[in-house]
Design a protein around this motif. Structure first.
Motif, PDB file in Angstrom:
ATOM      1  N   MET A  37       0.822  -1.210   0.000  1.00 41.25           N
ATOM      2  CA  MET A  37       0.000   0.000   0.000  1.00 41.25           C
ATOM      3  C   MET A  37       0.861   1.268   0.000  1.00 41.25           C
ATOM      4  SD  MET A  37      -3.351  -0.891   2.337  1.00 41.25           S
ATOM      5  CE  MET A  37      -2.490  -1.408   3.811  1.00 41.25           C
ATOM      6  N   VAL A  38       2.010   1.237   0.674  1.00 42.39           N
ATOM      7  CA  VAL A  38       2.903   2.397   0.696  1.00 42.39           C
ATOM      8  C   VAL A  38       3.524   2.611  -0.687  1.00 42.39           C
ATOM      9  CG1 VAL A  38       5.085   3.281   1.618  1.00 42.39           C
ATOM     10  CG2 VAL A  38       3.395   2.301   3.167  1.00 42.39           C
ATOM     11  N   ARG A  39       3.870   1.537  -1.378  1.00 45.26           N
ATOM     12  CA  ARG A  39       4.502   1.643  -2.704  1.00 45.26           C
ATOM     13  C   ARG A  39       3.654   2.414  -3.702  1.00 45.26           C
ATOM     14  NH1 ARG A  39       6.797  -4.318  -2.709  1.00 45.26           N
ATOM     15  NH2 ARG A  39       8.775  -3.893  -1.680  1.00 45.26           N
ATOM     16  N   GLU A  40       2.338   2.397  -3.521  1.00 49.15           N
ATOM     17  CA  GLU A  40       1.446   3.137  -4.417  1.00 49.15           C
ATOM     18  C   GLU A  40       1.701   4.643  -4.349  1.00 49.15           C
ATOM     19  OE1 GLU A  40      -2.553   2.191  -3.317  1.00 49.15           O
ATOM     20  OE2 GLU A  40      -2.260   0.034  -3.596  1.00 49.15           O
ATOM     21  N   HIS A  41       2.319   5.117  -3.267  1.00 47.69           N
ATOM     22  CA  HIS A  41       2.513   6.551  -3.061  1.00 47.69           C
ATOM     23  C   HIS A  41       3.966   6.989  -3.220  1.00 47.69           C
ATOM     24  CE1 HIS A  41      -1.618   6.805  -1.749  1.00 47.69           C
ATOM     25  NE2 HIS A  41      -1.390   5.731  -1.017  1.00 47.69           N
ATOM     26  N   LEU A  42       4.809   6.096  -3.686  1.00 46.85           N
ATOM     27  CA  LEU A  42       6.218   6.432  -3.853  1.00 46.85           C
ATOM     28  C   LEU A  42       6.467   7.094  -5.197  1.00 46.85           C
ATOM     29  CD1 LEU A  42       7.958   3.262  -2.379  1.00 46.85           C
ATOM     30  CD2 LEU A  42       7.361   5.394  -1.233  1.00 46.85           C
ATOM     31  N   LEU A  56       9.074   5.216   6.178  1.00 47.06           N
ATOM     32  CA  LEU A  56      10.390   5.809   5.978  1.00 47.06           C
ATOM     33  C   LEU A  56      10.876   5.331   4.616  1.00 47.06           C
ATOM     34  CD1 LEU A  56      12.613   7.470   7.369  1.00 47.06           C
ATOM     35  CD2 LEU A  56      13.507   5.329   8.266  1.00 47.06           C
ATOM     36  N   THR A  57      11.040   6.251   3.688  1.00 48.25           N
ATOM     37  CA  THR A  57      11.483   5.882   2.344  1.00 48.25           C
ATOM     38  C   THR A  57      12.918   6.355   2.149  1.00 48.25           C
ATOM     39  OG1 THR A  57      10.812   7.905   1.203  1.00 48.25           O
ATOM     40  CG2 THR A  57       9.110   6.218   1.545  1.00 48.25           C
ATOM     41  N   SER A  58      13.438   6.141   0.975  1.00 52.55           N
ATOM     42  CA  SER A  58      14.805   6.574   0.701  1.00 52.55           C
ATOM     43  C   SER A  58      14.942   8.095   0.698  1.00 52.55           C
ATOM     44  CB  SER A  58      15.267   6.001  -0.640  1.00 52.55           C
ATOM     45  OG  SER A  58      14.332   6.325  -1.657  1.00 52.55           O
ATOM     46  N   SER A  59      13.838   8.823   0.498  1.00 52.10           N
ATOM     47  CA  SER A  59      13.941  10.282   0.465  1.00 52.10           C
ATOM     48  C   SER A  59      12.943  11.026   1.347  1.00 52.10           C
ATOM     49  CB  SER A  59      13.772  10.779  -0.979  1.00 52.10           C
ATOM     50  OG  SER A  59      12.512  10.392  -1.483  1.00 52.10           O
ATOM     51  N   ARG A  60      11.943  10.335   1.932  1.00 51.18           N
ATOM     52  CA  ARG A  60      10.913  11.034   2.711  1.00 51.18           C
ATOM     53  C   ARG A  60      10.489  10.246   3.947  1.00 51.18           C
ATOM     54  NH1 ARG A  60       5.969  11.685  -1.137  1.00 51.18           N
ATOM     55  NH2 ARG A  60       6.595   9.612  -1.753  1.00 51.18           N
ATOM     56  N   LEU A  61       9.870  10.969   4.879  1.00 50.42           N
ATOM     57  CA  LEU A  61       9.140  10.391   5.999  1.00 50.42           C
ATOM     58  C   LEU A  61       7.685  10.747   5.734  1.00 50.42           C
ATOM     59  CD1 LEU A  61       9.293   9.005   8.818  1.00 50.42           C
ATOM     60  CD2 LEU A  61       9.340  11.308   9.787  1.00 50.42           C
ATOM     61  N   ILE A  62       6.798   9.748   5.657  1.00 46.14           N
ATOM     62  CA  ILE A  62       5.412   9.971   5.249  1.00 46.14           C
ATOM     63  C   ILE A  62       4.463   9.402   6.294  1.00 46.14           C
ATOM     64  CG2 ILE A  62       3.730   9.642   3.394  1.00 46.14           C
ATOM     65  CD1 ILE A  62       6.063   8.753   1.608  1.00 46.14           C
ATOM     66  N   VAL A  63       3.377  10.133   6.573  1.00 50.55           N
ATOM     67  CA  VAL A  63       2.283   9.633   7.405  1.00 50.55           C
ATOM     68  C   VAL A  63       1.105   9.370   6.474  1.00 50.55           C
ATOM     69  CG1 VAL A  63       0.630  10.182   9.233  1.00 50.55           C
ATOM     70  CG2 VAL A  63       3.019  10.878   9.454  1.00 50.55           C
ATOM     71  N   LEU A  64       0.571   8.151   6.550  1.00 51.30           N
ATOM     72  CA  LEU A  64      -0.566   7.765   5.712  1.00 51.30           C
ATOM     73  C   LEU A  64      -1.703   7.268   6.587  1.00 51.30           C
ATOM     74  CD1 LEU A  64       2.184   6.100   4.114  1.00 51.30           C
ATOM     75  CD2 LEU A  64       0.627   6.924   2.387  1.00 51.30           C
ATOM     76  N   SER A  65      -2.928   7.547   6.166  1.00 48.98           N
ATOM     77  CA  SER A  65      -4.087   7.046   6.903  1.00 48.98           C
ATOM     78  C   SER A  65      -4.779   5.983   6.067  1.00 48.98           C
ATOM     79  CB  SER A  65      -5.066   8.184   7.217  1.00 48.98           C
ATOM     80  OG  SER A  65      -5.606   8.713   6.032  1.00 48.98           O
ATOM     81  N   ARG A  66      -5.434   5.074   6.747  1.00 49.71           N
ATOM     82  CA  ARG A  66      -6.138   3.994   6.051  1.00 49.71           C
ATOM     83  C   ARG A  66      -7.488   4.510   5.581  1.00 49.71           C
ATOM     84  NH1 ARG A  66      -4.906  -1.529   6.298  1.00 49.71           N
ATOM     85  NH2 ARG A  66      -6.489  -2.698   5.214  1.00 49.71           N
ATOM     86  N   ARG A  67      -7.758   4.294   4.325  1.00 49.60           N
ATOM     87  CA  ARG A  67      -9.027   4.693   3.724  1.00 49.60           C
ATOM     88  C   ARG A  67      -9.540   3.507   2.933  1.00 49.60           C
ATOM     89  NH1 ARG A  67     -10.085  10.148   0.291  1.00 49.60           N
ATOM     90  NH2 ARG A  67     -12.273  10.280   0.825  1.00 49.60           N
ATOM     91  N   SER A  68     -10.527   2.828   3.462  1.00 44.37           N
ATOM     92  CA  SER A  68     -11.065   1.561   2.930  1.00 44.37           C
ATOM     93  C   SER A  68      -9.918   0.579   2.684  1.00 44.37           C
ATOM     94  CB  SER A  68     -11.950   1.800   1.707  1.00 44.37           C
ATOM     95  OG  SER A  68     -11.220   2.390   0.660  1.00 44.37           O
ATOM     96  N   ALA A  69      -9.623   0.240   1.446  1.00 47.97           N
ATOM     97  CA  ALA A  69      -8.596  -0.768   1.165  1.00 47.97           C
ATOM     98  C   ALA A  69      -7.260  -0.160   0.764  1.00 47.97           C
ATOM     99  CB  ALA A  69      -9.087  -1.697   0.062  1.00 47.97           C
ATOM    100  N   SER A  70      -7.123   1.147   0.888  1.00 46.62           N
ATOM    101  CA  SER A  70      -5.872   1.781   0.489  1.00 46.62           C
ATOM    102  C   SER A  70      -5.414   2.775   1.556  1.00 46.62           C
ATOM    103  CB  SER A  70      -6.053   2.497  -0.853  1.00 46.62           C
ATOM    104  OG  SER A  70      -6.979   3.553  -0.712  1.00 46.62           O
ATOM    105  N   LEU A  71      -4.286   3.413   1.289  1.00 48.89           N
ATOM    106  CA  LEU A  71      -3.749   4.419   2.193  1.00 48.89           C
ATOM    107  C   LEU A  71      -3.813   5.790   1.528  1.00 48.89           C
ATOM    108  CD1 LEU A  71      -0.571   2.608   3.553  1.00 48.89           C
ATOM    109  CD2 LEU A  71      -2.747   2.919   4.712  1.00 48.89           C
ATOM    110  N   ARG A  72      -3.953   6.821   2.356  1.00 50.69           N
ATOM    111  CA  ARG A  72      -4.019   8.193   1.859  1.00 50.69           C
ATOM    112  C   ARG A  72      -2.922   9.005   2.541  1.00 50.69           C
ATOM    113  NH1 ARG A  72      -8.548  12.464   3.511  1.00 50.69           N
ATOM    114  NH2 ARG A  72      -7.781  14.188   2.278  1.00 50.69           N
ATOM    115  N   PRO A  73      -2.066   9.679   1.766  1.00 53.12           N
ATOM    116  CA  PRO A  73      -1.006  10.493   2.379  1.00 53.12           C
ATOM    117  C   PRO A  73      -1.583  11.654   3.175  1.00 53.12           C
ATOM    118  CG  PRO A  73      -0.637  10.220   0.014  1.00 53.12           C
ATOM    119  CD  PRO A  73      -1.988   9.688   0.311  1.00 53.12           C
TER     120      PRO A  73
END
Length: 147
Positions: free
Chosen positions: A8-13, A85-102
């Motif tokens: 789910m996180v990879r969708e936002h990279l 924690l990604t190679s370039s960012r720190l991201i907070v995501l919330s769960r929204r149904s079956a996916s995550l929202r930044p």
């Protein structure tokens, strides 16, 4: 870090960015629900106090600091967020149904340190001298710190 969260996180990279670590986080509340005072039972407890942003003991920083900005998007244990924690960012995501929202992000270079204070408490220290303590699953905290 479970495969489900990573997917789910990879969708936002961004292109070329990789997910190093991800963990569920929530606010580290220090009060126990069993000890109630008369002021906590009062209907006036819902009024806003004029203490401003960053008044929680687990958050240190000014109103526009990175820690206060991150804390504004963190909820209690009943509604946890994903801290990635990604190679370039720190991201907070919330769960929204079956996916995550930044919800919030900052460059990884703005994160000075991440440490475990006690079992299940993750402390993040930012380059602007602000800090926040988050509640996390104790079993996965070392994996996040290694990322």
């Amino acid at each position: 870090m479970t495969d489900e969260i990573v997917t789910m996180v990879r969708e936002h990279l961004q292109p070329g960015e990789e997910c190093r670590a991800a963990i569920w986080v929530s606010r580290a509340e220090e009060r126990t629900p069993m000890k109630l005072t008369w002021s906590e039972l009062s209907p006036l407890r819902f009024r806003r106090r004029g203490r401003g942003p960053g008044f929680r003991e687990d958050v240190q920083g000014t109103a526009h600091s990175l820690a206060v900005g991150l804390d504004a998007h963190i909820r209690l244990v009943t509604e946890p967020r994903v801290l990635a924690l990604t190679s370039s960012r720190l991201i907070v995501l919330s769960r929204r149904s079956a996916s995550l929202r930044p919800r919030w992000e900052c460059p990884r270079t703005d994160l000075d340190a991440a440490t475990e204070e006690e079992a299940g408490r993750l402390r993040l220290i930012f380059s602007d001298a602000s800090s926040v303590t988050l509640l996390t699953p104790a079993a996965h905290i070392q994996e996040f710190l290694a990322g």
